[in-house]
Design a protein around this motif. Sequence first.
Motif, PDB file in Angstrom:
ATOM      1  N   GLU A 132       0.773  -0.601  -0.092  1.00 20.51           N
ATOM      2  CA  GLU A 132      -0.136   0.032   0.338  1.00 20.51           C
ATOM      3  C   GLU A 132       0.705   1.362  -0.035  1.00 20.51           C
ATOM      4  N   GLN A 133       0.725   2.006  -0.549  1.00 17.11           N
ATOM      5  CA  GLN A 133       0.974   3.493  -1.082  1.00 17.11           C
ATOM      6  C   GLN A 133       0.121   4.468  -0.964  1.00 17.11           C
ATOM      7  N   PRO A 134       0.290   5.619  -0.441  1.00 15.51           N
ATOM      8  CA  PRO A 134      -0.966   6.842  -0.554  1.00 15.51           C
ATOM      9  C   PRO A 134      -1.483   6.681  -2.532  1.00 15.51           C
ATOM     10  N   GLY A 135      -2.575   7.405  -2.010  1.00 10.21           N
ATOM     11  CA  GLY A 135      -3.265   7.217  -3.587  1.00 10.21           C
ATOM     12  C   GLY A 135      -3.264   6.247  -4.595  1.00 10.21           C
ATOM     13  N   LYS A 136      -2.212   5.035  -4.067  1.00 10.10           N
ATOM     14  CA  LYS A 136      -2.322   3.597  -4.819  1.00 10.10           C
ATOM     15  C   LYS A 136      -3.880   2.801  -5.067  1.00 10.10           C
ATOM     16  N   ILE A 137      -4.277   2.240  -6.086  1.00 15.16           N
ATOM     17  CA  ILE A 137      -5.046   1.815  -6.446  1.00 15.16           C
ATOM     18  C   ILE A 137      -5.084  -0.451  -5.971  1.00 15.16           C
ATOM     19  N   MET A 138      -6.085  -0.681  -5.400  1.00 19.17           N
ATOM     20  CA  MET A 138      -5.570  -2.207  -5.338  1.00 19.17           C
ATOM     21  C   MET A 138      -4.962  -2.610  -6.273  1.00 19.17           C
ATOM     22  N   HIS A 139      -4.637  -4.472  -5.695  1.00 19.18           N
ATOM     23  CA  HIS A 139      -3.923  -5.524  -6.621  1.00 19.18           C
ATOM     24  C   HIS A 139      -5.776  -6.307  -6.606  1.00 19.18           C
ATOM     25  N   GLU A 140      -5.957  -6.859  -5.589  1.00 16.64           N
ATOM     26  CA  GLU A 140      -6.989  -7.509  -4.922  1.00 16.64           C
ATOM     27  C   GLU A 140      -7.523  -7.791  -3.949  1.00 16.64           C
ATOM     28  N   LEU A 141      -8.741  -8.578  -4.128  1.00 17.01           N
ATOM     29  CA  LEU A 141      -9.059  -8.669  -2.231  1.00 17.01           C
ATOM     30  C   LEU A 141      -9.604 -10.127  -2.316  1.00 17.01           C
ATOM     31  N   HIS A 178     -10.031  11.887  -4.939  1.00 14.86           N
ATOM     32  CA  HIS A 178      -9.593  10.175  -5.082  1.00 14.86           C
ATOM     33  C   HIS A 178      -7.743  10.271  -6.706  1.00 14.86           C
ATOM     34  N   LEU A 179      -9.293  11.180  -7.475  1.00 19.09           N
ATOM     35  CA  LEU A 179      -8.207  11.730  -8.700  1.00 19.09           C
ATOM     36  C   LEU A 179      -6.815  12.113  -8.691  1.00 19.09           C
ATOM     37  N   GLU A 180      -6.582  13.443  -7.624  1.00 14.62           N
ATOM     38  CA  GLU A 180      -6.295  14.000  -7.016  1.00 14.62           C
ATOM     39  C   GLU A 180      -5.039  13.378  -6.879  1.00 14.62           C
ATOM     40  N   ALA A 181      -5.267  11.968  -5.522  1.00 17.16           N
ATOM     41  CA  ALA A 181      -3.972  10.809  -4.486  1.00 17.16           C
ATOM     42  C   ALA A 181      -3.830  10.101  -5.763  1.00 17.16           C
ATOM     43  N   GLN A 241       4.168   3.396 -19.233  1.00 15.48           N
ATOM     44  CA  GLN A 241       4.377   4.456 -19.706  1.00 15.48           C
ATOM     45  C   GLN A 241       3.398   5.368 -19.826  1.00 15.48           C
ATOM     46  N   GLY A 242       2.995   4.553 -21.075  1.00 11.88           N
ATOM     47  CA  GLY A 242       1.796   4.463 -22.101  1.00 11.88           C
ATOM     48  C   GLY A 242       0.789   4.631 -21.280  1.00 11.88           C
ATOM     49  N   TYR A 243       0.169   3.916 -20.440  1.00  5.39           N
ATOM     50  CA  TYR A 243      -1.041   4.243 -19.311  1.00  5.39           C
ATOM     51  C   TYR A 243      -1.099   5.337 -18.377  1.00  5.39           C
ATOM     52  N   ALA A 244       0.415   6.050 -18.051  1.00  6.59           N
ATOM     53  CA  ALA A 244       1.214   7.123 -17.203  1.00  6.59           C
ATOM     54  C   ALA A 244       0.837   8.302 -18.155  1.00  6.59           C
ATOM     55  N   TYR A 245       0.825   8.780 -18.862  1.00  9.42           N
ATOM     56  CA  TYR A 245       1.285   9.265 -19.701  1.00  9.42           C
ATOM     57  C   TYR A 245      -0.759   9.961 -19.998  1.00  9.42           C
ATOM     58  N   GLU A 246      -1.397   8.954 -20.806  1.00  9.43           N
ATOM     59  CA  GLU A 246      -2.441   9.349 -21.012  1.00  9.43           C
ATOM     60  C   GLU A 246      -3.651   9.611 -20.092  1.00  9.43           C
ATOM     61  N   ALA A 247      -3.269   8.871 -18.686  1.00 12.76           N
ATOM     62  CA  ALA A 247      -3.575   9.200 -17.087  1.00 12.76           C
ATOM     63  C   ALA A 247      -3.447  10.598 -17.058  1.00 12.76           C
ATOM     64  N   ALA A 248      -1.863  10.695 -17.456  1.00 10.33           N
ATOM     65  CA  ALA A 248      -1.810  12.991 -16.938  1.00 10.33           C
ATOM     66  C   ALA A 248      -2.452  13.602 -17.650  1.00 10.33           C
ATOM     67  N   ILE A 249      -2.666  13.133 -18.492  1.00 11.89           N
ATOM     68  CA  ILE A 249      -3.327  13.967 -19.587  1.00 11.89           C
ATOM     69  C   ILE A 249      -5.073  14.532 -19.595  1.00 11.89           C
ATOM     70  N   GLY A 250      -5.355  12.486 -19.314  1.00 14.38           N
ATOM     71  CA  GLY A 250      -6.716  12.683 -18.923  1.00 14.38           C
ATOM     72  C   GLY A 250      -7.414  13.269 -17.789  1.00 14.38           C
ATOM     73  N   GLY A 251      -6.523  13.748 -16.714  1.00 15.21           N
ATOM     74  CA  GLY A 251      -6.312  13.756 -15.252  1.00 15.21           C
ATOM     75  C   GLY A 251      -6.173  15.555 -15.481  1.00 15.21           C
ATOM     76  N   ALA A 252      -5.407  16.397 -15.957  1.00 14.87           N
ATOM     77  CA  ALA A 252      -5.247  17.253 -16.415  1.00 14.87           C
ATOM     78  C   ALA A 252      -7.067  17.899 -17.337  1.00 14.87           C
ATOM     79  N   ALA A 253      -7.603  16.918 -18.083  1.00 12.54           N
ATOM     80  CA  ALA A 253      -8.081  17.460 -18.842  1.00 12.54           C
ATOM     81  C   ALA A 253      -9.261  17.504 -17.213  1.00 12.54           C
TER      82      ALA A 253
END
Length: 717
Positions: free
Chosen positions: A360-369, A420-423, A480-492
């Motif tokens: 676990e880390q602040p802002g991280k989304i979990m893997h499994e429950l 949650h987006l910002e985190a 890295q592709g996911y992170a790029y798309e997430a940063a652009i989408g998050g900014a929007a």
Amino acid sequence: MSSGTGTHRHSLVSRDSAPSTPTDDRTTEHPADAPRALGDDHEGTITTMTQPLQPLLHDSVVVLTAPSQAWSAADGRIDGHGIHGFYHSDLRVLDHVRLSVGGAVPEHIATASPDAATTVFTALARGIDDATADPRVRIDQRRTVAAGSLGERIVVRNALGEGLRTTVEVELRADFSPMQKIKAGLSGSEYPVTVDRGEGNAGSEAVVLGSGPVTARVSARGAIATVDGRNVTLRWDVDVPAHGEAVVEWSTGVDDPTAVVAGAAPSPEWSAFRATTGDSRLAAWLDRAVADLQALRMSTVEHPNDVFLAAGAPWFFTLFGRDSLWAARMLLPLGHEIAASTLRVLAEYQGTESVAETAEQPGKIMHELRPGALVIPGEGVVLPPLYYGTVDATALWICLLHDAWRWGMPRDEVEALLPHLEAALAWMRDYGDSDGDGFLEYIDTTGHGLANQGWKDSGDSIQWRDGTLADGPIALCEVQGYAYEAAIGGAALLDAFDRPGGDAWRGWAADLKQRFADAFWIADPAGAYPAVALDAAKRKVDTVTSNIGHLLGTGILDADQAALVARRLVSPELSSGYGLRTMSTDSAGYWPLSYHGGSVWAHDTAIAITGLARDGFRAEAAQLSDGLLAAAAGFGYRMPELHSGDSASETSAPIPYPAACRPQAWSAAAAVAVLSARLGLRADAPQGRFEVDPDETAGGIEVEALRFAGRPRSVTA
């Protein structure tokens, strides 16, 4: 080179495990079967030894409504071997269900499944029939699974001119083995098993099975029930009139107070969906896929109103961050609702502190429950009940929020998730880059977690072209592709809701794009391509893999780079004719039945198809789509989790990966992704735009009850 301890999430491997300390004859851990494995004794001699093996799934029948499922042979027989059994949550409640009529097992002639929750096994009872050629006594055994229950309706049909008096018997056996033991080829309950008579309704017998906190009540109106240890026999004496029928029924309902997940109601919007396609294979795949997805709908016990999709049967009837996100994203053309609820339930478990043991880390989304720790026998893997060992789910959560907003997720629901987006954005910047090189990477620091934490999470999935394994920390190209798309989408999203930070995240994304171009590309005579990953020494891991297909459509590639990737994806080394291979055939580690090293995954191919379509490579998207359609037809339109990477030019039907889950949420959702790519669907609800731009292969498609901004849409192409 070698990676740390890892596991195939559900790969076909053999495992040894030391016996646990028994508390009675049922808590002893033992092989479920006695398979043989070959081993070298000395030069020139091969000996055999017995060890537990993971059950094969490819030739078994499953009836399911999450979180319950029943696996059997094609004739309906559940005999305790391999995967056979009735399961609820993570327990096999029954490992034996055997029907006999007139003292004999009926002779099977047909199996039909009108939906995922129901299968009818048809057989003949020739022992009580006459001597003529035409069979005149028929048995229809209708098995139905609902959330928490298994029921059967057994009909004896008599076409003879005289009545029959016979017996119908159903033999059951209590088991209560944990799912993970079954997966390891073992069996044995954690607690002693009890079988007692209980009070039933008037005219019915009830037997209560139990193990620890879990109980199951067996009811059978009109039957005489006998108990012998863990075995229960239900017996009916029946009179079957001439040209008539007799019906008997039994059921079992399970109560598991330790469960962390529960079933969810079907979606009426999905039930309204209809598609007619010029290529009939696509319509058939969509029909079966949507039915299977209905049966995979679940919620957590803590948040019963937020529905998500279970990853797949049999092993993964629970919440998985990555799997649930990708499936919901592919299903956006059927409505934003499953995306919105998946986002909410994952936000509830979003990390708030740094805990090494759970990752676990602040802002991280979990893997499994899970309801308890997940121990994988023989592999040294122990995962906590709530585990965060995933490098990609956080960025994918952001991407889904952005896409759901564009497909019409209500503004107030989006706004509620912005903290949650910002985190999540902050996690990418502050924690996802573990060594400060500007890329997101992963490494297991516990020694007993997942060694590989991208979607290819088996221990040997990230390897060099010569077959040696890459050392971590690993920076995967697609992440890295996911992170790029997430940063652009998050900014929007930040801009649209008047929150600060949009420009900063666009700058962060631009820097990542340049770093990626500088660090990941490999020169090659067949055309440059991105490395699958950077290893601990920041070297480019040079195996050609399907991971590069995930980069398309994210924006991290320029036009020339995208063209190089598109060309590589449809090469004969990667495109099998039944979908996209996970690893190129020219790699030393390639094997068509390797879990992540040469097999084909429907969702993986569908992600590449989506990216190709988004970046304008319609012909290449159509080629890979045709491969998936050929595979879907070969599997009766229930696309498994993965299948062999053998070439369509060498085999007339796709070869199954025999331990593949089915149905699998993202494999089923891939059908909708293929439809969306063929129709060229684009959504921008904030601007009120819904665009359809069909490619030339889409002729004759008519779709009812697509959904945009909460309303149904019909499309003709």
